[in-house]
Motif scaffolding. Sequence first.
Motif, PDB file in Angstrom:
ATOM      1  N   ILE A 401      -1.228  -0.974   8.955  1.00  0.00           N
ATOM      2  CA  ILE A 401      -1.011  -0.391   7.623  1.00  0.00           C
ATOM      3  C   ILE A 401      -1.876   0.861   7.495  1.00  0.00           C
ATOM      4  O   ILE A 401      -1.411   1.934   7.086  1.00  0.00           O
ATOM      5  N   GLU A 402      -3.141   0.694   7.872  1.00  0.00           N
ATOM      6  CA  GLU A 402      -4.094   1.805   7.730  1.00  0.00           C
ATOM      7  C   GLU A 402      -3.650   3.018   8.538  1.00  0.00           C
ATOM      8  O   GLU A 402      -3.695   4.155   8.054  1.00  0.00           O
ATOM      9  N   SER A 403      -3.180   2.761   9.770  1.00  0.00           N
ATOM     10  CA  SER A 403      -2.856   3.910  10.610  1.00  0.00           C
ATOM     11  C   SER A 403      -1.547   4.585  10.186  1.00  0.00           C
ATOM     12  O   SER A 403      -1.379   5.788  10.372  1.00  0.00           O
ATOM     13  N   LEU A 404      -0.619   3.820   9.597  1.00  0.00           N
ATOM     14  CA  LEU A 404       0.671   4.427   9.225  1.00  0.00           C
ATOM     15  C   LEU A 404       0.651   5.128   7.869  1.00  0.00           C
ATOM     16  O   LEU A 404       1.432   6.045   7.621  1.00  0.00           O
ATOM     17  N   LEU A 405      -0.230   4.656   6.974  1.00  0.00           N
ATOM     18  CA  LEU A 405      -0.301   5.294   5.645  1.00  0.00           C
ATOM     19  C   LEU A 405      -0.792   6.726   5.771  1.00  0.00           C
ATOM     20  O   LEU A 405      -1.653   7.018   6.613  1.00  0.00           O
ATOM     21  N   ARG A 406      -0.292   7.598   4.890  1.00  0.00           N
ATOM     22  CA  ARG A 406      -0.862   8.939   4.827  1.00  0.00           C
ATOM     23  C   ARG A 406      -2.195   8.871   4.085  1.00  0.00           C
ATOM     24  O   ARG A 406      -3.166   9.488   4.445  1.00  0.00           O
TER      25      ARG A 406
END
Length: 446
Positions: A401-406
């Motif tokens: 989640i952290e890596s995909l969110l802007r």
Amino acid sequence: MKIAVIGTGYVGLVSGVCWAELGNDVTCVDKLQSKIDQLNSGEVPIYEPGLEQMMNANRAAGRLRFTSNLAEAVQTAELIVIAVGTPSLPSGEANLAFIRQAAEEIGQGLAGYAIVVTKSTVPVGTNERVAAWIGAHTSQPFDVASVPEFLREGSAVRDTLHPDRIIIGTDSDRAAAALEALHRPLTSQIVRTDIRSAEMIKYASNAFLATKISFINEIANLCEKVGANVEEVASGMGLDQRIGGYFLRAGIGYGGSCFPKDTQALIQIAGDVAYDFKLLKSVVEVNQLQRRSVLDKLAASLGDLNGKTVGLWGLAFKPGTDDVRESPAADIMAALLEAGALLKVYDPIAMANFKRMFYSDAGANEDIIWCEEQWEAVTGSDALCLLTEWDTFVQADLQRIESLLRGSVFIDGRNAFRLEQVAATGLRYFSVGRPVQRDSHSETMA
Ligand code: UDX
């Protein structure tokens, strides 16, 4: 026992299938021929775990059939069950048109003594009206009884086969004896009462459960301000047997086909006898406000939402169902669109129903992206909001989640993750009634 069930919605279909499973001979009736055709082809029109398999096993055993011919089903039945819808009128009052129509057709079809049970949730006094509606069309003897249904969507089969109690409201000893015998294999907790009390038990139970939810949501809001953790509070409270631990999960409020409708109806029932049900009115108001809490948290963490991209996980009013009636997600989405946000939404099961009910012309709405899978809703979004605690979300990899969110904002409207899990990430995590993780502005949501 030979049973005719009128109405193949959640209550009627699940009850009919479960009575067949117990060895009874069941005919389920619905006016909608397309629904009957679907059921006769072995397909269940709703998403309900375990139902389709049980239905088809009982059809194959010859104990269960579906028809649109009410008169024929009623003629030979010993027990006739009314399980049609009682949708809300604009006033909040239950609309009894379908009940009345079913009762009149039962009267026209009766060919000998039968027991007529109402399972639909109906205002106090309705069963007496049902008796009058039937009686106006027949000279055959019959008894009426109120046997309210307490099943939950998503666990409807289990709830029906393992009920906490069965309530039988009737003035007739003959009907009570037959209904007790029918339900005895399910539970020893069978309560015989008068018709009006049975009708009231259903409303009072749903209103009380809704009250528990609004109460814990208010405690959660307070916990956020004073730095307490609502989960600790709820488990500490729930151990008191007088309180009980169930229905103390804080979140974004209750939805579904029952609590919103039944609380409004009870307020209306009270109003009709000049009683101002203040507590229940507050329960409803708190529930409505709780949906706003997602927006408040988004605004507090992202600032102006105009032009921001928000990913939404979950559209069903709870996991395990494709039902989106009164789903908090509908209000939250409408408010986000109003605020100018671009939405990327995903639900594993309820997407089609949601689109049909709330955005039937959504092809034209360029501010909503209906995602093919859950990660698409996260990718490039400024924030992610979890609105329904489906397993696939609860088990999601937080690092991903952290890596995909802007951005880094994750609003968990269902307290689906443990705080320790989130603490290991760089996410700015806002849940309900629990300390905020990594909020750059404050320790608690003040
Ligand atoms: C409810 C009643 O439980 C059932 O007895 C009745 O027959 C029909 O209405 P249902 O609507 O299927 O059943 O769902 P339920 O599991 O009760 O949940 C209702 C709503 O309350 C959901 O939106 C759920 O998310 C919410 N909820 C439930 C909470 O927010 N917190 C809780 O602790 C429990």
